[in-house]
Scaffold this motif. Structure first.
Motif, PDB file in Angstrom:
ATOM      1  N   SER A 289     -19.570  86.138 -10.390  1.00  0.00           N
ATOM      2  CA  SER A 289     -19.798  87.148 -10.521  1.00  0.00           C
ATOM      3  C   SER A 289     -19.027  88.238 -10.280  1.00  0.00           C
ATOM      4  CB  SER A 289     -21.353  88.047 -10.866  1.00  0.00           C
ATOM      5  OG  SER A 289     -22.238  87.739  -9.495  1.00  0.00           O
ATOM      6  N   ARG A 290     -18.789  88.153  -8.914  1.00  0.00           N
ATOM      7  CA  ARG A 290     -18.225  89.405  -8.379  1.00  0.00           C
ATOM      8  C   ARG A 290     -16.693  89.748  -8.849  1.00  0.00           C
ATOM      9  NH1 ARG A 290     -20.858  91.882  -3.593  1.00  0.00           N
ATOM     10  NH2 ARG A 290     -22.248  90.862  -3.134  1.00  0.00           N
ATOM     11  N   LEU A 291     -16.014  88.484  -9.065  1.00  0.00           N
ATOM     12  CA  LEU A 291     -15.093  87.814  -9.275  1.00  0.00           C
ATOM     13  C   LEU A 291     -14.396  88.500 -10.852  1.00  0.00           C
ATOM     14  CD1 LEU A 291     -14.093  84.516  -8.227  1.00  0.00           C
ATOM     15  CD2 LEU A 291     -12.891  86.408  -7.566  1.00  0.00           C
ATOM     16  N   VAL A 292     -15.716  87.974 -11.159  1.00  0.00           N
ATOM     17  CA  VAL A 292     -15.352  88.010 -13.445  1.00  0.00           C
ATOM     18  C   VAL A 292     -15.680  90.129 -13.096  1.00  0.00           C
ATOM     19  CG1 VAL A 292     -17.072  88.373 -15.283  1.00  0.00           C
ATOM     20  CG2 VAL A 292     -16.334  86.666 -13.852  1.00  0.00           C
ATOM     21  N   MET A 293     -16.235  90.647 -13.008  1.00  0.00           N
ATOM     22  CA  MET A 293     -16.539  92.123 -12.932  1.00  0.00           C
ATOM     23  C   MET A 293     -15.235  92.755 -12.331  1.00  0.00           C
ATOM     24  SD  MET A 293     -19.352  92.596 -14.424  1.00  0.00           S
ATOM     25  CE  MET A 293     -19.106  94.243 -15.102  1.00  0.00           C
ATOM     26  N   ALA A 294     -14.450  92.374 -11.241  1.00  0.00           N
ATOM     27  CA  ALA A 294     -13.735  92.444 -10.601  1.00  0.00           C
ATOM     28  C   ALA A 294     -12.830  92.754 -11.561  1.00  0.00           C
ATOM     29  CB  ALA A 294     -13.491  92.366  -8.670  1.00  0.00           C
ATOM     30  N   THR A 295     -12.417  91.720 -12.115  1.00  0.00           N
ATOM     31  CA  THR A 295     -11.589  91.161 -13.248  1.00  0.00           C
ATOM     32  C   THR A 295     -12.149  92.644 -14.260  1.00  0.00           C
ATOM     33  OG1 THR A 295     -10.853  89.024 -12.630  1.00  0.00           O
ATOM     34  CG2 THR A 295     -10.133  90.641 -14.621  1.00  0.00           C
ATOM     35  N   VAL A 296     -12.672  92.647 -14.966  1.00  0.00           N
ATOM     36  CA  VAL A 296     -13.411  93.813 -15.733  1.00  0.00           C
ATOM     37  C   VAL A 296     -12.581  95.100 -15.101  1.00  0.00           C
ATOM     38  CG1 VAL A 296     -14.546  94.611 -17.278  1.00  0.00           C
ATOM     39  CG2 VAL A 296     -14.986  92.001 -16.981  1.00  0.00           C
ATOM     40  N   THR A 297     -13.666  95.352 -13.766  1.00  0.00           N
ATOM     41  CA  THR A 297     -12.862  96.630 -13.668  1.00  0.00           C
ATOM     42  C   THR A 297     -11.710  96.610 -13.612  1.00  0.00           C
ATOM     43  OG1 THR A 297     -14.995  96.885 -12.487  1.00  0.00           O
ATOM     44  CG2 THR A 297     -13.426  98.137 -11.674  1.00  0.00           C
ATOM     45  N   ALA A 298      -9.972  96.036 -12.991  1.00  0.00           N
ATOM     46  CA  ALA A 298      -9.163  95.918 -13.031  1.00  0.00           C
ATOM     47  C   ALA A 298      -8.372  96.404 -14.635  1.00  0.00           C
ATOM     48  CB  ALA A 298      -8.585  94.839 -12.561  1.00  0.00           C
ATOM     49  N   ALA A 299      -8.649  95.487 -15.338  1.00  0.00           N
ATOM     50  CA  ALA A 299      -8.430  95.784 -17.123  1.00  0.00           C
ATOM     51  C   ALA A 299      -8.590  96.669 -17.307  1.00  0.00           C
ATOM     52  CB  ALA A 299      -8.645  94.279 -17.715  1.00  0.00           C
TER      53      ALA A 299
END
Length: 291
Positions: free
Chosen positions: A208-218
Motif C-alpha cells: 500500500s505504501r509503494l502504490v500510494m507513493a507511486t500514485v502521488t508521484a504520478a
C-alpha cells in the motif's frame, strides 16, 4: 495428568515455544462470543432499567422544563410497581455489578477490535493443530497479534490488499489440498522442518505504501509534463482542476483520512500545481505584420 490435559499441553507447548511470531503471538479473538456476552449483559441491564424507569414514573414527579429524556411521553405499565418494593439494596448491588461488567466488557472489546489481526490460514503450523476446523473455517478465523500495539487506523486500500492476500492463500491451499485428494489437510513442513507463513499485515503495509507513493508521484509529475508545453491558460486551469478533483477523490476513498487531513492534502496539492502554472510562460501574443 489426564490424557486430554496432556494432549492440550503438547499443543500449547508447541505454540508457546515456536520460532515464528505468528504462531507465538497469535491468539483467537472470539468476536462472536464477545458480542454474545455483551448482548446478554445488555438484556439483563435493560430489564432492570425498565423496572427503575417504571418506579420513577410511579412517583408522579413533574418532568423538568426541557425534558431531555422525554419522560412526558413515556408509557406506564398497567401494574406500576411500588417504589419501596422495587428499589432495594439487592437491586442496587445487582445493577452496580452488571454495569461494571458491561462497561469493562465494552472497553475490552473495543480494545480487542483495534488490535492487528491475521487469518489462521496465514499460520500453517497452528492451522495444522486445529484439526476440528475445516479449511474454510480456518480461513475465516481471525487471530490477534498480542505483541503489537493497537492500530490507530487502517486505510481502506491497505485493508483491501490484506483481504486479497488472505483470499489468495486460501485459494492456493484449497487447490493444493484438492490435488492431494484431501481437502482438510494443510500440508506439512518442508525438508528443513520449516512451515509456511504469510505475514499479510507487513506485506499489505509495504504494498500500500509503494502504490500510494507511486500514485502521488504520478499526480505531481503527469500534470507538470502535460502543462510544460501548454501556454493556454484555459487548458491549464482545466487540467489542474481535473487533477485536483481526482486526487481529492482518491485520498477520500482509499485512505482513512479525516476531513481536516483531506482538506489539507488537497490544498497542498493544489498549491503545488498553482505555483507551476504561475511560473509557466504565457501564450505568445500575435504579432501584426507590416505591409
Amino acid at each position: 495428568m489426564s490424557e486430554s490435559l496432556r494432549q492440550q499441553f503438547s499443543v500449547h507447548w508447541q505454540t508457546s515455544t515456536a520460532d515464528n511470531n505468528l504462531t507465538l503471538h497469535g491468539f483467537r479473538r472470539f468476536k462472536t462470543t464477545h458480542l454474545l456476552n455483551l448482548r446478554f449483559l445488555e438484556a439483563e441491564i435493560a430489564e432492570l432499567d425498565h423496572v427503575i424507569y417504571q418506579a420513577g414514573l410511579s412517583l408522579d414527579i413533574e418532568p423538568s422544563a426541557a425534558d431531555r429524556l422525554g419522560l412526558k411521553h413515556s408509557k406506564k405499565d398497567k401494574d406500576t410497581p411500588d417504589v419501596d418494593e422495587v428499589i432495594t439494596r439487592d437491586l442496587v448491588l445487582k445493577l452496580r455489578g452488571l454495569l461494571q461488567q458491561y462497561d469493562e466488557a465494552l472497553i475490552a472489546f473495543n480494545h480487542v477490535m483495534s488490535m492487528d489481526t491475521f487469518s489462521l490460514i496465514d499460520d500453517e503450523k497452528q492451522s495444522s493443530l486445529r484439526s476440528e476446523l475445516t479449511l474454510y473455517e480456518i480461513y475465516k478465523t481471525r487471530l490477534l497479534r498480542v505483541d503489537q500495539a493497537p492500530r490507530l487506523r487502517q486505510d481502506n486500500f491497505q485493508r483491501w490488499i490484506h483481504k486479497g492476500l488472505r483470499a489468495l492463500r486460501y485459494w492456493r491451499l484449497n487447490k493444493r489440498s484438492q490435488g492431494d485428494g484431501d481437502k482438510e489437510r494443510l500440508g506439512s513442513p518442508n525438508a528443513k522442518g520449516e512451515w509456511s507463513y504469510q505475514s499479510t499485515t507487513l506485506i499489505s503495509d509495504v504494498i500500500s505504501r509503494l502504490v500510494m507513493a507511486t500514485v502521488t508521484a504520478a499526480f505531481i509529475v503527469v500534470p507538470l509534463v502535460l502543462l510544460s508545453g501548454e501556454a493556454n491558460k484555459g487548458v491549464q486551469l482545466a487540467v489542474i482542476s481535473a487533477c485536483i478533483v481526482v486526487f481529492s477523490f482518491i485520498v477520500t476513498v482509499l485512505l482513512r483520512a479525516s476531513n481536516l487531513e483531506m482538506m489539507v492534502v488537497s490544498a497542498a496539492y493544489a498549491a503545488i500545481l498553482a505555483v507551476f502554472v504561475s511560473n509557466a510562460p504565457n501564450a505568445p501574443s500575435a504579432v501584426s505584420s507590416q505591409p
